[in-house]
Design an enzyme around this catalytic site. Structure first.
Site, PDB file in Angstrom:
ATOM      1  N   GLY A 263       0.774  -1.239   0.000  1.00  0.00           N
ATOM      2  CA  GLY A 263       0.000   0.000   0.000  1.00  0.00           C
ATOM      3  C   GLY A 263       0.802   1.284   0.000  1.00  0.00           C
TER       4      GLY A 263
ATOM      5  N   LYS B 186      -6.266  -8.905  -8.226  1.00  0.00           N
ATOM      6  CA  LYS B 186      -7.382  -9.713  -8.723  1.00  0.00           C
ATOM      7  C   LYS B 186      -8.003  -9.036  -9.944  1.00  0.00           C
ATOM      8  CE  LYS B 186      -7.193 -12.888  -5.650  1.00  0.00           C
ATOM      9  NZ  LYS B 186      -7.004 -14.300  -5.994  1.00  0.00           N
ATOM     10  N   LEU B 187      -8.547  -9.857 -10.842  1.00  0.00           N
ATOM     11  CA  LEU B 187      -9.257  -9.294 -11.991  1.00  0.00           C
ATOM     12  C   LEU B 187     -10.583  -8.713 -11.498  1.00  0.00           C
ATOM     13  CD1 LEU B 187      -9.025  -9.077 -15.100  1.00  0.00           C
ATOM     14  CD2 LEU B 187     -10.441 -11.119 -15.231  1.00  0.00           C
TER      15      LEU B 187
ATOM     16  N   ASN C 244      -5.825   2.243 -13.087  1.00  0.00           N
ATOM     17  CA  ASN C 244      -4.840   1.314 -12.522  1.00  0.00           C
ATOM     18  C   ASN C 244      -3.452   1.918 -12.681  1.00  0.00           C
ATOM     19  OD1 ASN C 244      -3.761  -1.283 -11.598  1.00  0.00           O
ATOM     20  ND2 ASN C 244      -3.129  -1.625 -13.715  1.00  0.00           N
TER      21      ASN C 244
ATOM     22  N   HIS D 216       0.528   0.777 -13.204  1.00  0.00           N
ATOM     23  CA  HIS D 216       1.354  -0.370 -13.597  1.00  0.00           C
ATOM     24  C   HIS D 216       2.815   0.084 -13.607  1.00  0.00           C
ATOM     25  CE1 HIS D 216       2.183  -4.200 -15.547  1.00  0.00           C
ATOM     26  NE2 HIS D 216       3.053  -3.558 -16.306  1.00  0.00           N
TER      27      HIS D 216
ATOM     28  N   GLU E 250       6.002   6.383  -9.253  1.00  0.00           N
ATOM     29  CA  GLU E 250       4.587   6.017  -9.084  1.00  0.00           C
ATOM     30  C   GLU E 250       3.935   6.902  -8.029  1.00  0.00           C
ATOM     31  OE1 GLU E 250       3.485   1.852  -8.650  1.00  0.00           O
ATOM     32  OE2 GLU E 250       5.452   1.263  -9.382  1.00  0.00           O
TER      33      GLU E 250
HETATM   34  C1  GRF Z   1       3.123  -1.015  -7.617  1.00  0.00           C
HETATM   35  O1  GRF Z   1       4.349  -1.236  -8.227  1.00  0.00           O
HETATM   36  C2  GRF Z   1       2.030  -0.843  -8.657  1.00  0.00           C
HETATM   37  O2  GRF Z   1       2.465  -0.247  -9.836  1.00  0.00           O
HETATM   38  C3  GRF Z   1       1.620  -2.265  -8.929  1.00  0.00           C
HETATM   39  O3  GRF Z   1       1.709  -2.907  -7.687  1.00  0.00           O
HETATM   40  C4  GRF Z   1       2.638  -2.248  -6.844  1.00  0.00           C
HETATM   41  C5  GRF Z   1       1.927  -1.901  -5.587  1.00  0.00           C
HETATM   42  O4  GRF Z   1       2.786  -1.436  -4.599  1.00  0.00           O
HETATM   43  N1  GRF Z   1       0.337  -2.325  -9.582  1.00  0.00           N
HETATM   44  P1  GRF Z   1       2.186  -0.804  -3.262  1.00  0.00           P
HETATM   45  O5  GRF Z   1       1.298  -1.871  -2.631  1.00  0.00           O
HETATM   46  O6  GRF Z   1       1.417   0.416  -3.644  1.00  0.00           O
HETATM   47  O7  GRF Z   1       3.366  -0.494  -2.411  1.00  0.00           O
END
Ligand code: GRF
Length: 199
Positions: free
Chosen positions: A14, A87-88, A103, A105, A175
């Site tokens: 998270g 999960k999908l 989302n 990625h 991110e």
């Molecule tokens: C991140 O790298 C995100 O891009 C991917 O899953 C990871 C989640 O990390 N979808 P966190 O749980 O937010 O630390």
């Protein structure tokens, strides 16, 4: 104008949820209203509780009615953010939240996405490809993994001595900037009901 209510779906530690919680504190534009998970032991649940945000643990993530009930729980979600949700999402839920479900990625889609491409495997694939750059992508969720229209990307260099772990850490940093920026910009634009691309 009332703040856009954001529901976050998360299965893991998270840190992206935390970035959203931090960035949206006191924002008049958007707020995290609920965190939904398929894993009661997810770090994301802990983070939500520490911030006083409502949480829902799904008994069955394939159950459309259960997920819709969680999203519609008072107050109903206007934007759904998948932040490390493994999960999908059932297609009826995707359809209900068309252009209102996004989302993040950890690569530059459309490369290095799709079924099974999550976590360490993504960064291994980037290194194996010899790409000079990687990064993060925020995109709309549609019925296929990692295929919906791209909203925004952030780029990082791939270094010659990178391991999947060092690359993952560099990507994760961007991110944490990208996701809140996109959420706030969508909210600022009044939650457009068609796909938008943000520079
Ligand atoms: C991140 O790298 C995100 O891009 C991917 O899953 C990871 C989640 O990390 N979808 P966190 O749980 O937010 O630390």
């Amino acid at each position: 104008m009332t703040a856009v209510r954001v529901a976050v779906l998360a299965s893991g530690g998270g840190t992206n949820l935390q970035a959203l919680l931090d960035a949206l504190t006191d924002s008049p534009l958007a707020r995290v209203a609920r965190v939904i998970t398929n894993r009661p032991d997810a770090g994301a649940v802990q983070r939500a509780r520490q911030s006083g945000v409502a949480t829902t643990v799904l008994r069955d993530p394939t159950d459309t009615a259960e997920l819709l009930a969680a999203l519609d729980a008072t107050p109903g979600a206007e934007l759904v953010v998948l932040a490390g949700y493994l999960k999908l999402v059932p297609s009826a839920v995707v359809a209900r939240f068309r252009w209102r479900m996004i989302n993040i990625h950890p690569a530059l889609l459309p490369a290095h996405g799709g079924p099974g491409m999550y976590g360490r495997r993504v960064h291994e694939a980037v290194l194996a490809s010899g790409a000079a750059e990687s990064g993060a992508t925020v995109h709309y969720v549609d019925e296929q993994y990692d295929r919906g229209p791209i909203i925004a990307q952030a780029r990082v260099p791939v270094r010659p001595d990178d391991t999947p772990e060092t690359l993952a850490a560099r990507v994760l940093e961007v991110e944490h900037e990208l996701l809140p920026r996109v959420v706030l910009e969508l909210a600022r634009r009044g939650m457009p009901n068609e796909p938008v691309r943000i520079a």
